[in-house]
Scaffold this motif. Structure first.
Motif, PDB file in Angstrom:
ATOM      1  N   ALA A 103     -16.336  -5.592  -8.192  1.00 36.56           N
ATOM      2  CA  ALA A 103     -15.104  -6.013  -7.514  1.00 36.56           C
ATOM      3  C   ALA A 103     -13.911  -5.243  -8.046  1.00 36.56           C
ATOM      4  CB  ALA A 103     -14.890  -7.511  -7.696  1.00 36.56           C
ATOM      5  N   LYS A 104     -13.179  -4.620  -7.137  1.00 36.56           N
ATOM      6  CA  LYS A 104     -11.953  -3.922  -7.526  1.00 36.56           C
ATOM      7  C   LYS A 104     -10.776  -4.873  -7.486  1.00 36.56           C
ATOM      8  CE  LYS A 104     -12.869   0.888  -6.571  1.00 36.56           C
ATOM      9  NZ  LYS A 104     -13.807   1.198  -5.490  1.00 36.56           N
ATOM     10  N   LYS A 120      -5.678  -7.459  -8.757  1.00 36.15           N
ATOM     11  CA  LYS A 120      -6.459  -6.252  -9.036  1.00 36.15           C
ATOM     12  C   LYS A 120      -7.349  -6.483 -10.249  1.00 36.15           C
ATOM     13  CE  LYS A 120      -4.034  -2.336  -7.138  1.00 36.15           C
ATOM     14  NZ  LYS A 120      -2.863  -2.858  -6.462  1.00 36.15           N
ATOM     15  N   ALA A 121      -8.583  -5.965 -10.164  1.00 31.17           N
ATOM     16  CA  ALA A 121      -9.497  -6.142 -11.277  1.00 31.17           C
ATOM     17  C   ALA A 121      -9.458  -4.952 -12.222  1.00 31.17           C
ATOM     18  CB  ALA A 121     -10.913  -6.336 -10.761  1.00 31.17           C
ATOM     19  N   ASP A 122      -9.256  -3.753 -11.678  1.00 33.52           N
ATOM     20  CA  ASP A 122      -9.272  -2.576 -12.554  1.00 33.52           C
ATOM     21  C   ASP A 122      -7.862  -2.065 -12.755  1.00 33.52           C
ATOM     22  OD1 ASP A 122     -10.217  -0.101 -10.067  1.00 33.52           O
ATOM     23  OD2 ASP A 122      -8.886  -1.825  -9.993  1.00 33.52           O
ATOM     24  N   GLN A 123      -7.660  -1.406 -13.863  1.00 29.13           N
ATOM     25  CA  GLN A 123      -6.368  -0.801 -14.123  1.00 29.13           C
ATOM     26  C   GLN A 123      -6.185   0.362 -13.173  1.00 29.13           C
ATOM     27  OE1 GLN A 123      -4.919  -2.930 -15.494  1.00 29.13           O
ATOM     28  NE2 GLN A 123      -4.406  -2.417 -17.547  1.00 29.13           N
ATOM     29  N   TYR A 124      -4.950   0.611 -12.733  1.00 31.13           N
ATOM     30  CA  TYR A 124      -4.744   1.655 -11.741  1.00 31.13           C
ATOM     31  C   TYR A 124      -5.164   3.025 -12.251  1.00 31.13           C
ATOM     32  CZ  TYR A 124      -0.770   3.492 -14.198  1.00 31.13           C
ATOM     33  OH  TYR A 124       0.017   4.079 -15.145  1.00 31.13           O
ATOM     34  N   CYS A 168       0.807  -1.218   0.000  1.00 31.70           N
ATOM     35  CA  CYS A 168       0.000   0.000   0.000  1.00 31.70           C
ATOM     36  C   CYS A 168       0.842   1.270   0.000  1.00 31.70           C
ATOM     37  CB  CYS A 168      -1.006  -0.021   1.139  1.00 31.70           C
ATOM     38  SG  CYS A 168      -0.336  -0.438   2.737  1.00 31.70           S
ATOM     39  N   ARG A 169       0.157   2.357  -0.314  1.00 30.07           N
ATOM     40  CA  ARG A 169       0.779   3.671  -0.390  1.00 30.07           C
ATOM     41  C   ARG A 169       1.295   4.103   0.978  1.00 30.07           C
ATOM     42  NH1 ARG A 169      -1.645   7.654  -4.106  1.00 30.07           N
ATOM     43  NH2 ARG A 169      -1.590   9.104  -2.387  1.00 30.07           N
ATOM     44  N   ALA A 170       2.223   5.066   0.962  1.00 33.37           N
ATOM     45  CA  ALA A 170       2.780   5.560   2.225  1.00 33.37           C
ATOM     46  C   ALA A 170       1.796   6.466   2.964  1.00 33.37           C
ATOM     47  CB  ALA A 170       4.101   6.292   1.972  1.00 33.37           C
ATOM     48  N   ASP A 171       0.577   6.668   2.418  1.00 35.76           N
ATOM     49  CA  ASP A 171      -0.436   7.411   3.170  1.00 35.76           C
ATOM     50  C   ASP A 171      -1.793   6.710   3.124  1.00 35.76           C
ATOM     51  OD1 ASP A 171      -1.088   7.889   0.544  1.00 35.76           O
ATOM     52  OD2 ASP A 171      -1.035  10.077   0.689  1.00 35.76           O
ATOM     53  N   ALA A 172      -1.773   5.391   3.010  1.00 35.29           N
ATOM     54  CA  ALA A 172      -3.011   4.629   2.922  1.00 35.29           C
ATOM     55  C   ALA A 172      -3.782   4.688   4.247  1.00 35.29           C
ATOM     56  CB  ALA A 172      -2.690   3.173   2.589  1.00 35.29           C
ATOM     57  N   VAL A 173      -5.108   4.644   4.145  1.00 35.43           N
ATOM     58  CA  VAL A 173      -5.970   4.633   5.328  1.00 35.43           C
ATOM     59  C   VAL A 173      -7.099   3.637   5.107  1.00 35.43           C
ATOM     60  CG1 VAL A 173      -7.639   5.938   6.713  1.00 35.43           C
ATOM     61  CG2 VAL A 173      -5.551   7.059   5.919  1.00 35.43           C
ATOM     62  N   GLY A 174      -7.288   2.724   6.048  1.00 35.29           N
ATOM     63  CA  GLY A 174      -8.462   1.848   5.969  1.00 35.29           C
ATOM     64  C   GLY A 174      -8.093   0.378   5.986  1.00 35.29           C
ATOM     65  N   LEU A 175      -9.061  -0.449   5.599  1.00 38.63           N
ATOM     66  CA  LEU A 175      -8.796  -1.883   5.480  1.00 38.63           C
ATOM     67  C   LEU A 175      -7.835  -2.086   4.322  1.00 38.63           C
ATOM     68  CD1 LEU A 175     -12.446  -3.210   5.863  1.00 38.63           C
ATOM     69  CD2 LEU A 175     -10.596  -3.593   7.484  1.00 38.63           C
ATOM     70  N   LEU A 176      -7.077  -3.187   4.342  1.00 41.05           N
ATOM     71  CA  LEU A 176      -6.186  -3.460   3.223  1.00 41.05           C
ATOM     72  C   LEU A 176      -7.017  -3.512   1.948  1.00 41.05           C
ATOM     73  CD1 LEU A 176      -3.688  -6.203   4.387  1.00 41.05           C
ATOM     74  CD2 LEU A 176      -3.667  -3.759   4.790  1.00 41.05           C
ATOM     75  N   GLY A 177      -6.491  -2.948   0.891  1.00 41.15           N
ATOM     76  CA  GLY A 177      -7.230  -2.990  -0.364  1.00 41.15           C
ATOM     77  C   GLY A 177      -8.214  -1.846  -0.512  1.00 41.15           C
ATOM     78  N   GLU A 178      -8.455  -1.088   0.533  1.00 39.56           N
ATOM     79  CA  GLU A 178      -9.289   0.111   0.381  1.00 39.56           C
ATOM     80  C   GLU A 178      -8.453   1.301   0.828  1.00 39.56           C
ATOM     81  OE1 GLU A 178     -12.740   0.245   2.924  1.00 39.56           O
ATOM     82  OE2 GLU A 178     -11.554   0.717   4.675  1.00 39.56           O
ATOM     83  N   ASP A 179      -8.816   2.470   0.372  1.00 41.71           N
ATOM     84  CA  ASP A 179      -8.114   3.657   0.816  1.00 41.71           C
ATOM     85  C   ASP A 179      -9.118   4.760   1.087  1.00 41.71           C
ATOM     86  OD1 ASP A 179      -6.423   5.656   1.465  1.00 41.71           O
ATOM     87  OD2 ASP A 179      -5.108   5.424  -0.268  1.00 41.71           O
ATOM     88  N   LEU A 223     -10.239  -7.009 -19.437  1.00 35.68           N
ATOM     89  CA  LEU A 223      -9.034  -6.940 -18.611  1.00 35.68           C
ATOM     90  C   LEU A 223      -9.236  -7.707 -17.309  1.00 35.68           C
ATOM     91  CD1 LEU A 223      -8.067  -3.193 -19.077  1.00 35.68           C
ATOM     92  CD2 LEU A 223      -6.702  -5.172 -19.768  1.00 35.68           C
ATOM     93  N   THR A 224     -10.431  -7.543 -16.742  1.00 35.16           N
ATOM     94  CA  THR A 224     -10.725  -8.238 -15.488  1.00 35.16           C
ATOM     95  C   THR A 224     -10.651  -9.744 -15.686  1.00 35.16           C
ATOM     96  OG1 THR A 224     -12.140  -6.442 -14.769  1.00 35.16           O
ATOM     97  CG2 THR A 224     -12.482  -8.568 -13.705  1.00 35.16           C
ATOM     98  N   ILE A 225     -11.259 -10.193 -16.789  1.00 32.57           N
ATOM     99  CA  ILE A 225     -11.253 -11.632 -17.039  1.00 32.57           C
ATOM    100  C   ILE A 225      -9.824 -12.125 -17.273  1.00 32.57           C
ATOM    101  CG2 ILE A 225     -12.006 -13.405 -18.691  1.00 32.57           C
ATOM    102  CD1 ILE A 225     -14.720 -11.897 -18.770  1.00 32.57           C
ATOM    103  N   ARG A 226      -9.039 -11.290 -17.930  1.00 33.26           N
ATOM    104  CA  ARG A 226      -7.645 -11.680 -18.152  1.00 33.26           C
ATOM    105  C   ARG A 226      -6.882 -11.764 -16.825  1.00 33.26           C
ATOM    106  NH1 ARG A 226      -3.133  -9.210 -21.158  1.00 33.26           N
ATOM    107  NH2 ARG A 226      -4.207  -7.227 -21.099  1.00 33.26           N
TER     108      ARG A 226
END
Lengths: 501, 92
Positions: A393-394, A413-417, A303-314, A433-436
């Motif tokens: 789903a992200k 990850k399901a979506d492109q950043y 995660c980012r150096a300023d992430a907040v929240g549950l893992l995988g969410e910000d 992309l998600t299916i891939r």
């Protein structure tokens, strides 16, 4: 002080009351901490970054108080700051220690599940000792119910050990990518040391010595050490098993191998020079060999150096400087509330852990299937259940079901950043992309799957499944596995699984 | 005789504490060198301290206005390779 290490106890795991199962994580993923001594297990079992089930309940945050760095890594670019990007070293807003303390307390009061505060950059926390330690000092006093963590490149670590041991810090993460200066020179172009910029092998050698010395000093103080390594194919991939052996023999309790993130648009050396990251199966093979049975970090989100929240969410956007300025926090009251909520979560986790242990026992008593392993993707937003619509789903969690049981493998990850565009480069849709991203999986378990993705998933050989909404993940994966086995779908060796996984 | 910090600076704070003359301070939009205080480290160190820790090529200039860390010198990315990658990205 010699701490027991993870891979040193295979015989115990094999000869314990496991009923002939050779994996200590047999049945479910949650027995993964069984071979840890109680003192360490107690410290890590509710830590969202270390415990796969705890990360569904407890949240973490990083405060970006440490901008300066004393080395350069080829996977890092200090110029980059993009709100849409999620990777280490990236932040949107730098905080003073005072702002960081305010933000931490605001988050802790608003998100009572937040239990862990880390300082991870965007530079090196220990290259900013005053800002980092001021933040830790104040939080130890003003918010004593929050666990503190720090991660470092290790160059300044030996000088910081004494100060680290004074605060509420029981975990330190050191990023160690190599123990060989020649390999180090290919990862670290320079370090700043004794008032000089030192390049190449000479610089890498000093860095490696400092990392190893810092590791030994922390262990001697009884501070838990996790080691992170970035897997860089062709540079240190073959060497990381040796790194693993060295750091574990010195007492690191966990070795977390993470994939290199390198894209040209990040402007990093590796990104621009076309260095590739590992494929999911290369990563999984190395993680398996470095972590042994203890796949404790497979849910690491880098995660980012300023992430907040549950893992995988910000949820960082809810706590920008101007917003926290306006919040009036009564931390004493918040602490009371947090205590009650933490207890309730603990009870729920304990009962679920117990339930899983019972199920794992039952599973071992059942006649053992003789299928090949199969990978499945799961859409979840936490609480350990399948509760996300395929289209929403992200990310997907990847589980492996096999005769040994169900184990968590990784997340994808399901979506492109860069999210903003619905088509990218070669004209693939987000859905394609998600299916891939699910390549290698043979089923995807969601709360619901729409008509269009249903057909495309089937065409891609991935069975869509919406029958297990709100059910516990492991149970659902096991149920689908048994159905597939009964239908004879898992008899054949599926080479594609491993090749694409 | 003084170095200067220009707008390539990313405000990472690394240079400020290593300056032996306390000539560097946080400012908007980026860190600044007080030319009256800067000694170019003479008498203290054989090399510019700020430019020895600065991670950004071209962000610090010597008294002739020349980048102390020219393109490619810190990241190891050949400038033509960087230009190529950026042109490729912009064409999308």
């Amino acid at each position: 002080m010699q701490l027991p290490v993870l891979n040193n106890t295979p015989s115990q795991a094999e000869h314990g009351a496991k009923g002939g199962c050779s994996a200590s994580s047999c049945g479910t993923t949650d027995n993964q901490m069984d071979s840890l001594p109680d003192s360490i297990r107690e410290k890590v079992q509710n830590h969202p970054c270390y415990s796969e089930d705890a990360h569904h309940y407890f949240a973490r945050m990083h405060v970006a108080v440490a901008p300066a760095c004393n080395i350069q890594c080829h996977y890092c670019n200090r110029k980059y700051d993009c709100a849409n990007e999620s990777r280490p070293g990236v932040v949107s807003e730098l905080l003073t220690p005072d702002q960081a303390v305010k933000k931490t307390m605001a988050v802790a009061a608003t998100i009572p599940q937040m239990t862990v505060l880390g300082i991870a950059g965007p530079g090196d926390p220990l290259a900013n000792p005053e800002r980092t330690f001021e933040t830790f000092r104040r939080l130890s006093e003003e918010a004593p119910d929050i666990k503190l963590c720090v991660s470092t490149n290790g160059l300044a670590l030996p000088d910081a050990v004494e100060e680290l041991s004074k605060h509420n810090i029981d975990h330190v993460t050191i990023t160690i990518n190599t123990v060989d200066p020649e390999i180090g020179a290919k990862i670290y172009p320079w370090i700043f040391w004794n008032n000089k910029r030192i390049k190449g092998i000479k610089g890498a050698k000093i860095l490696i010595e400092q990392q190893q010395k810092g590791l030994e000093m922390l262990i001697a103080k009884g501070i838990l050490v996790k080691v992170n390594s970035v897997m860089i194919p062709g540079v240190n991939d073959q060497h990381l098993a040796e790194v693993s052996r060295v750091v574990k023999s010195k007492g690191a309790f966990l070795h977390n191998v993470m994939p290199l993130i390198a894209e040209a648009e990040h402007g990093t050396f590796y990104g621009v020079m076309g260095q590739r990251g590992p494929t999911p199966d290369e990563l999984q093979d190395l993680q398996d060999s470095c972590s042994g049975d203890m796949n404790m970090m497979r849910h690491c989100r880098q995660c980012r150096a300023d992430a907040v929240g549950l893992l995988g969410e910000d949820r960082g956007d809810e706590f920008t400087l101007d917003k926290i300025e306006e919040m009036d926090i009564d931390y004493q009251a918040a602490m009371e509330k947090r205590k009650v909520i933490h207890q309730a979560i603990q009870e729920e986790m304990d009962s679920k852990r117990l339930e899983k242990a019972v199920k794992a026992q039952q599973h071992q008593q059942e006649p053992k299937l003789t299928t090949r392993p199969v990978l499945m993707a799961v859409a979840t937003s936490g609480q350990g259940v399948i509760n996300v619509h395929f289209g929403h789903a992200k990310e997907f969690l990847i589980y492996e079901a096999s005769p040994e049981g169900v184990r968590f493998i990784s997340h994808r990850k399901a979506d492109q950043y860069c999210g903003g565009d619905s088509t990218c480069g070669d004209g693939e849709s987000v859905l394609q992309l998600t299916i891939r991203a699910l390549a290698g999986c043979e089923a995807v378990l969601c709360s619901k799957v729409g008509y269009e993705p249903w057909e495309m998933l089937e065409a891609a050989g991935i069975a869509p499944n919406g029958e297990h909404a709100m059910e516990p993940i492991e149970d659902a994966v096991m149920a689908v596995y048994k159905e597939m086995a009964a239908a004879g779908k898992l008899d054949e060796k599926n080479e594609a699984v491993r090749a694409n996984a | 005789m003084a170095v200067s910090i220009i707008d390539l600076c990313v405000n990472c704070f690394a240079c400020e504490p290593v300056c032996p003359s306390h000539a560097i301070s946080e400012a908007k939009p980026h860190f600044m060198v007080d030319p009256k205080k800067c000694t170019e480290c003479e008498g203290d160190f054989p090399v510019f301290q700020c430019a020895s820790i600065c991670p950004i090529e071209g962000a610090i200039l010597d008294s002739f206005g020349v980048a102390i860390n020219p393109p490619g010198s810190l990241t190891g990315i050949p400038p033509e390779k960087m230009a190529e990658a950026m042109a490729e990205l912009q064409s999308h």
